[in-house]
Write a protein that holds these residues in place. Structure first.
Motif, mmCIF file in Angstrom:
data_model
loop_
_atom_site.group_PDB
_atom_site.id
_atom_site.type_symbol
_atom_site.label_atom_id
_atom_site.label_comp_id
_atom_site.label_asym_id
_atom_site.label_seq_id
_atom_site.Cartn_x
_atom_site.Cartn_y
_atom_site.Cartn_z
ATOM 1 N N GLN A 125 -69.392 -105.419 -18.396
ATOM 2 C CA GLN A 125 -69.141 -106.063 -19.691
ATOM 3 C C GLN A 125 -70.423 -106.207 -20.525
ATOM 4 O OE1 GLN A 125 -67.096 -109.704 -18.251
ATOM 5 N NE2 GLN A 125 -65.167 -108.776 -18.926
ATOM 6 N N VAL A 126 -71.187 -105.105 -20.579
ATOM 7 C CA VAL A 126 -72.374 -105.124 -21.434
ATOM 8 C C VAL A 126 -71.936 -105.248 -22.891
ATOM 9 C CG1 VAL A 126 -73.653 -103.718 -19.775
ATOM 10 C CG2 VAL A 126 -72.531 -102.610 -21.722
ATOM 11 N N LYS A 127 -72.828 -105.762 -23.728
ATOM 12 C CA LYS A 127 -72.490 -106.015 -25.126
ATOM 13 C C LYS A 127 -72.366 -104.732 -25.936
ATOM 14 C CE LYS A 127 -74.806 -110.526 -25.181
ATOM 15 N NZ LYS A 127 -75.925 -111.317 -25.763
ATOM 16 N N ARG A 128 -73.177 -103.745 -25.607
ATOM 17 C CA ARG A 128 -73.137 -102.495 -26.365
ATOM 18 C C ARG A 128 -73.647 -101.352 -25.503
ATOM 19 N NH1 ARG A 128 -70.134 -101.711 -29.897
ATOM 20 N NH2 ARG A 128 -70.904 -103.119 -31.486
ATOM 21 N N PHE A 129 -72.978 -100.220 -25.578
ATOM 22 C CA PHE A 129 -73.354 -98.999 -24.866
ATOM 23 C C PHE A 129 -73.553 -97.899 -25.906
ATOM 24 C CE2 PHE A 129 -72.508 -95.005 -22.709
ATOM 25 C CZ PHE A 129 -73.012 -95.160 -21.430
ATOM 26 N N ILE A 130 -74.794 -97.437 -26.001
ATOM 27 C CA ILE A 130 -75.141 -96.345 -26.906
ATOM 28 C C ILE A 130 -75.484 -95.137 -26.061
ATOM 29 C CG2 ILE A 130 -76.731 -95.617 -28.744
ATOM 30 C CD1 ILE A 130 -74.892 -98.012 -29.394
ATOM 31 N N TYR A 131 -75.099 -93.949 -26.508
ATOM 32 C CA TYR A 131 -75.432 -92.765 -25.712
ATOM 33 C C TYR A 131 -75.924 -91.616 -26.594
ATOM 34 C CZ TYR A 131 -70.752 -91.008 -27.044
ATOM 35 O OH TYR A 131 -69.646 -90.592 -27.757
ATOM 36 N N ALA A 132 -76.701 -90.760 -25.950
ATOM 37 C CA ALA A 132 -77.250 -89.593 -26.640
ATOM 38 C C ALA A 132 -76.186 -88.506 -26.704
ATOM 39 C CB ALA A 132 -78.489 -89.088 -25.901
ATOM 40 N N ALA A 133 -75.607 -88.335 -27.885
ATOM 41 C CA ALA A 133 -74.721 -87.207 -28.138
ATOM 42 C C ALA A 133 -75.585 -86.061 -28.671
ATOM 43 C CB ALA A 133 -73.621 -87.605 -29.111
ATOM 44 N N SER A 134 -74.968 -85.008 -29.181
ATOM 45 C CA SER A 134 -75.762 -83.837 -29.548
ATOM 46 C C SER A 134 -75.138 -83.071 -30.710
ATOM 47 C CB SER A 134 -75.894 -82.894 -28.351
ATOM 48 O OG SER A 134 -76.466 -81.661 -28.728
ATOM 49 N N SER A 135 -75.997 -82.535 -31.558
ATOM 50 C CA SER A 135 -75.535 -81.683 -32.659
ATOM 51 C C SER A 135 -74.928 -80.382 -32.140
ATOM 52 C CB SER A 135 -76.689 -81.361 -33.609
ATOM 53 O OG SER A 135 -77.731 -80.673 -32.933
ATOM 54 N N SER A 136 -75.168 -80.057 -30.862
ATOM 55 C CA SER A 136 -74.557 -78.844 -30.297
ATOM 56 C C SER A 136 -73.034 -78.925 -30.310
ATOM 57 C CB SER A 136 -75.052 -78.622 -28.864
ATOM 58 O OG SER A 136 -74.588 -79.645 -28.003
ATOM 59 N N THR A 137 -72.496 -80.120 -30.425
ATOM 60 C CA THR A 137 -71.043 -80.311 -30.473
ATOM 61 C C THR A 137 -70.420 -79.593 -31.678
ATOM 62 O OG1 THR A 137 -71.208 -82.415 -29.319
ATOM 63 C CG2 THR A 137 -69.217 -82.067 -30.598
ATOM 64 N N TYR A 138 -71.190 -79.366 -32.721
ATOM 65 C CA TYR A 138 -70.636 -78.673 -33.897
ATOM 66 C C TYR A 138 -70.347 -77.204 -33.617
ATOM 67 C CZ TYR A 138 -71.582 -82.828 -36.580
ATOM 68 O OH TYR A 138 -71.566 -84.121 -37.045
ATOM 69 N N GLY A 139 -70.961 -76.649 -32.581
ATOM 70 C CA GLY A 139 -70.615 -75.311 -32.134
ATOM 71 C C GLY A 139 -70.707 -74.250 -33.198
ATOM 72 N N ASP A 140 -69.647 -73.446 -33.290
ATOM 73 C CA ASP A 140 -69.674 -72.295 -34.196
ATOM 74 C C ASP A 140 -69.128 -72.608 -35.590
ATOM 75 O OD1 ASP A 140 -66.955 -72.534 -33.714
ATOM 76 O OD2 ASP A 140 -66.726 -70.552 -32.795
ATOM 77 N N HIS A 141 -68.911 -73.882 -35.896
ATOM 78 C CA HIS A 141 -68.441 -74.209 -37.241
ATOM 79 C C HIS A 141 -69.550 -73.914 -38.246
ATOM 80 C CE1 HIS A 141 -66.980 -76.414 -40.747
ATOM 81 N NE2 HIS A 141 -65.792 -76.339 -40.193
ATOM 82 N N PRO A 142 -69.275 -73.103 -39.279
ATOM 83 C CA PRO A 142 -70.347 -72.638 -40.164
ATOM 84 C C PRO A 142 -70.740 -73.623 -41.263
ATOM 85 C CG PRO A 142 -68.266 -71.642 -40.822
ATOM 86 C CD PRO A 142 -67.977 -72.454 -39.585
#
Length: 328
Positions: A125-142
């Motif tokens: 029950q931590v107050k906030r969980f932040i995580y490192a996401a990535s711009s690689s998620t945009y993939g092949d969208h131009p």
């Protein structure tokens, strides 16, 4: 660095866990939190990519704790979150080429490890969980600039793992009411980023080449562009996201400088500052690499008040000074 605080709250009663805290972004976040007198800053790291040198200056600080463990071990995760208010999950295996060479380990760390941390933090029950996401998620969208709700197909195993993180975070929000914020980093650079090894990032590689008056290697024609983001911008985003009070769902936001630089332009600037005239060596483009990247940061500004404080050139000046003084 961090001469201006990015928070208004008193941190002296708050305990923070930074996974991957001996790594590049994680250790910069540790530095900030200790500078502004957090009650406790605990680092969870297995030192597979993090290094002791990054956290050596903090070892004598009574507010600092080092827990050597592995996010792939759920018991380590549960121990690490004990007594913690805020979690900044930075631990991951980065690098598109590494994920192509070893997709199994990348999956194990980035998906199983992420799920372990998410579950442990939810149960604690931590107050906030932040995580490192990535711009690689945009993939092949131009499309440019990249906007959070429009993505394409992943182009590497690494991109798959970071997208799965977002899916898990969204499910935990809807099922367990455990709300998180994913920070889609765009090519973060700065002090403590390792220039050595087969998976080093382009900016430290360019700076080291300039120091040695050697030709840098560029994959492709050099017109590949990136939204290079100075690490202090990433730290600002983490602090603002961790301390945000009005996020009541799972969110993902771009963290970037909002400007695009080609690799050729990057080398011209770095070599100009070092006063060398060396042409790059161009090689075949790497599999899995996105050609162009540029972020829209309006959502980050709206949700957490993020405003990039450093441009690419301002960040490069600080980074190059650090690498100039760095022991080889």
């Amino acid at each position: 660095m961090y001469e201006v605080p990015y928070h208004s709250k008193n941190l002296s009663q708050s305990c923070f866990l930074i996974t991957g805290g001996a790594g590049f972004i994680g250790s910069n976040l540790v530095e900030y939190l200790l500078k502004y007198k957090a009650k406790k800053v605990r680092v969870l790291d297995n030192f597979s990519t993090g290094v002791m040198d990054n956290i050596a200056p903090f070892l004598s600080d009574p507010a600092f704790e080092l827990f050597e463990g592995d996010i792939r071990n759920i018991d380590d995760c549960r121990k690490a979150v004990s007594g913690i208010d805020y979690v900044a999950h930075q631990a991951a295996l980065g690098s598109v080429p590494r994920s192509i060479n070893d997709p199994l380990t990348t999956n194990d760390v980035n998906i199983t490890g992420f799920l372990n941390m998410l579950l442990a933090a939810k149960d604690a029950q931590v107050k906030r969980f932040i995580y490192a996401a990535s711009s690689s998620t945009y993939g092949d969208h131009p499309g440019l600039p990249k906007v959070e709700d429009t993505i394409g197909n992943p182009m590497s195993p690494y991109a798959v793992t970071k997208y799965v993180n977002e899916l898990y975070a969204n499910v935990f929000s809807r099922i367990y009411d455990f709300h998180t914020i994913g920070l889609r980093y765009f090519n973060v650079f700065g002090p403590r980023q390792n220039p050595n090894g087969p998976y080093a990032a382009v900016i430290p590689l360019f700076i080291e080449a300039a120091k040695k008056k050697e030709a840098p290697i560029i994959n492709g024609d050099g017109e590949t562009s990136r939204d290079f983001t100075f690490v202090e911008n990433a730290v600002q985003a983490n602090i603002k996201a961790l301390l945000s009070d009005d996020i009541h769902t799972s969110e993902v936001i771009n963290i970037a400088a909002g400007e695009r630089t080609t690799l050729n332009e990057l080398w011209q600037h770095i070599s100009g500052i070092w006063h060398i005239d060396v042409a790059p060596i161009y090689q075949t483009e790497r599999k899995g690499d996105v050609k162009h990247s540029l972020a829209n940061v309006d959502k980050a500004n709206r949700l957490i008040g993020y405003r990039p404080a450093f441009s690419v050139m301002q960040g490069l000046a600080i980074a190059m000074e650090w690498y100039k003084n760095r022991a080889v």
